[in-house]
Design a protein around this motif. Structure first.
Motif, PDB file in Angstrom:
ATOM      1  N   LEU A 107       0.753  -1.280   0.007  1.00  0.00           N
ATOM      2  CA  LEU A 107      -0.001   0.056  -0.181  1.00  0.00           C
ATOM      3  C   LEU A 107       0.780   1.239   0.133  1.00  0.00           C
ATOM      4  CD1 LEU A 107      -2.701  -0.948   2.730  1.00  0.00           C
ATOM      5  CD2 LEU A 107      -2.756  -1.328   0.425  1.00  0.00           C
ATOM      6  N   PRO A 108       0.403   2.277  -0.680  1.00  0.00           N
ATOM      7  CA  PRO A 108       1.301   3.646  -0.627  1.00  0.00           C
ATOM      8  C   PRO A 108       1.131   4.145   0.663  1.00  0.00           C
ATOM      9  CG  PRO A 108      -0.957   3.710  -1.773  1.00  0.00           C
ATOM     10  CD  PRO A 108      -0.731   2.507  -1.633  1.00  0.00           C
ATOM     11  N   THR A 109       2.191   4.857   1.159  1.00  0.00           N
ATOM     12  CA  THR A 109       2.458   5.338   2.359  1.00  0.00           C
ATOM     13  C   THR A 109       2.585   6.996   2.125  1.00  0.00           C
ATOM     14  OG1 THR A 109       4.852   5.169   2.220  1.00  0.00           O
ATOM     15  CG2 THR A 109       3.204   3.436   3.416  1.00  0.00           C
ATOM     16  N   ASN A 110       2.266   7.768   3.239  1.00  0.00           N
ATOM     17  CA  ASN A 110       2.436   9.267   3.390  1.00  0.00           C
ATOM     18  C   ASN A 110       3.414   9.378   4.717  1.00  0.00           C
ATOM     19  OD1 ASN A 110       0.366   9.940   1.362  1.00  0.00           O
ATOM     20  ND2 ASN A 110      -1.170   9.545   3.231  1.00  0.00           N
ATOM     21  N   ILE A 111       4.446   9.923   4.360  1.00  0.00           N
ATOM     22  CA  ILE A 111       5.461   9.945   5.242  1.00  0.00           C
ATOM     23  C   ILE A 111       5.709  11.453   5.810  1.00  0.00           C
ATOM     24  CG2 ILE A 111       7.923   9.731   5.810  1.00  0.00           C
ATOM     25  CD1 ILE A 111       6.540   7.128   5.096  1.00  0.00           C
ATOM     26  N   LYS A 112       6.031  11.589   7.020  1.00  0.00           N
ATOM     27  CA  LYS A 112       6.139  12.957   8.034  1.00  0.00           C
ATOM     28  C   LYS A 112       7.591  13.205   7.681  1.00  0.00           C
ATOM     29  CE  LYS A 112       6.516  14.771  12.711  1.00  0.00           C
ATOM     30  NZ  LYS A 112       6.417  14.655  13.981  1.00  0.00           N
ATOM     31  N   SER A 113       7.659  14.579   6.995  1.00  0.00           N
ATOM     32  CA  SER A 113       9.030  15.011   6.583  1.00  0.00           C
ATOM     33  C   SER A 113       9.217  16.517   6.780  1.00  0.00           C
ATOM     34  CB  SER A 113       9.356  14.723   5.163  1.00  0.00           C
ATOM     35  OG  SER A 113       9.004  13.419   4.641  1.00  0.00           O
ATOM     36  N   LEU A 114      10.205  17.013   7.018  1.00  0.00           N
ATOM     37  CA  LEU A 114      10.580  18.353   7.458  1.00  0.00           C
ATOM     38  C   LEU A 114      11.032  18.997   6.035  1.00  0.00           C
ATOM     39  CD1 LEU A 114      11.508  20.656   9.309  1.00  0.00           C
ATOM     40  CD2 LEU A 114      14.021  19.725   9.119  1.00  0.00           C
ATOM     41  N   VAL A 115      10.096  20.107   5.780  1.00  0.00           N
ATOM     42  CA  VAL A 115      10.156  21.058   4.576  1.00  0.00           C
ATOM     43  C   VAL A 115      11.436  21.937   4.880  1.00  0.00           C
ATOM     44  CG1 VAL A 115       9.414  22.931   3.335  1.00  0.00           C
ATOM     45  CG2 VAL A 115       7.913  20.962   4.259  1.00  0.00           C
ATOM     46  N   LYS A 116      12.436  21.888   3.916  1.00  0.00           N
ATOM     47  CA  LYS A 116      13.635  22.631   3.844  1.00  0.00           C
ATOM     48  C   LYS A 116      13.627  24.019   3.197  1.00  0.00           C
ATOM     49  CE  LYS A 116      17.027  21.266   5.565  1.00  0.00           C
ATOM     50  NZ  LYS A 116      17.674  21.564   6.879  1.00  0.00           N
ATOM     51  N   SER A 117      12.778  23.930   1.902  1.00  0.00           N
ATOM     52  CA  SER A 117      12.940  25.140   1.154  1.00  0.00           C
ATOM     53  C   SER A 117      11.682  24.751   0.256  1.00  0.00           C
ATOM     54  CB  SER A 117      13.986  25.310   0.148  1.00  0.00           C
ATOM     55  OG  SER A 117      14.354  24.189  -0.541  1.00  0.00           O
TER      56      SER A 117
END
Length: 227
Positions: free
Chosen positions: A188-198
């Motif tokens: 199944l496709p996943t959504n990942i928590k990530s930090l926005v750099k720019s």
């Protein structure tokens, strides 16, 4: 159209050029004032024995009204699109330094950190889980058993430890969620928590993008949630 109307058409500068000069001439366009002047001249010089009937007159007016309306709509839409683009740019700039949830099959594990995300289970499943995979070797570093789950959003978190309970090396790992559906394990496709750099602004045919730490760019429209 009578001969006099055609002469007026030519005098307005709207007549087509002959083939010998067509290469050096530019295409002429019929503006509103010119159209009305041409139509008035046509009515004035029409054959008295075969005057333009109401249907033909209204038809010509309707055609011009349609063209004029489309031009107004295009101008309004362009202004509206510019407003949306400016609003998106303002929102996107405020995301720098914040975490978002976006579609990805990879996640960045920081030193001593963790990884979290979610995925959609399409139907109830007796066995749902997430595998953490080394992208270089393909080896499973850790498998998180989530047990039975009903249809809907399922969240997960990896504490950054391997099967033996040791801290895994910092870096990018492949995240593979699965559920036992219709007699087989389904990825199944996943959504990942990530930090926005720019943020990369839209340019030509390229949509606005946010650049996620360790994962690269994703379209602004793909962001599922601001955390």
């Amino acid at each position: 159209m009578s001969t006099s109307a055609i002469d007026t058409f030519n005098n307005l500068g709207l007549a087509t050029t002959n083939s010998s000069s067509s290469a050096s001439s530019q295409k002429q366009t019929l503006g509103q004032d010119q159209f009305l002047k041409l139509l008035t001249t046509q009515m004035t010089h029409q054959d008295p024995l075969k005057p333009m009937d109401n249907g033909e007159f209204l038809g010509q007016m309707a055609q011009f009204s349609t063209v004029s309306g489309i031009q107004d709509l295009q101008a309004s839409f362009k202004e509206f699109a510019g407003s949306i683009s400016s609003n998106q740019a303002l929102q996107a700039s405020g995301l720098v330094g914040r975490y978002v949830s976006a579609p990805s099959e990879r996640a960045l594990l920081g030193a001593g950190g963790s990884v979290s995300g979610d995925f959609e289970v399409p139907a109830s499943s007796p066995n749902v889980g997430v595998k953490i995979i080394d992208p270089e070797t393909g080896a499973t570093i850790r498998e998180i058993d989530l047990g039975a789950e009903s249809a809907g959003t399922t969240r997960f978190e990896w504490d950054g430890k391997d099967k033996a309970g040791n801290l895994a090396d910092p870096g990018v790992y492949k995240i593979q969620a699965y559920a036992y559906l219709e007699g087989k394990n389904t990825v199944l496709p996943t959504n990942i928590k990530s930090l926005v750099k720019s943020v990369t602004m839209a340019n030509g045919n390229t949509a606005m993008q946010v650049n996620l730490d360790g994962l690269g760019p994703v379209k602004f429209s793909q962001i599922k949630q601001i955390l």
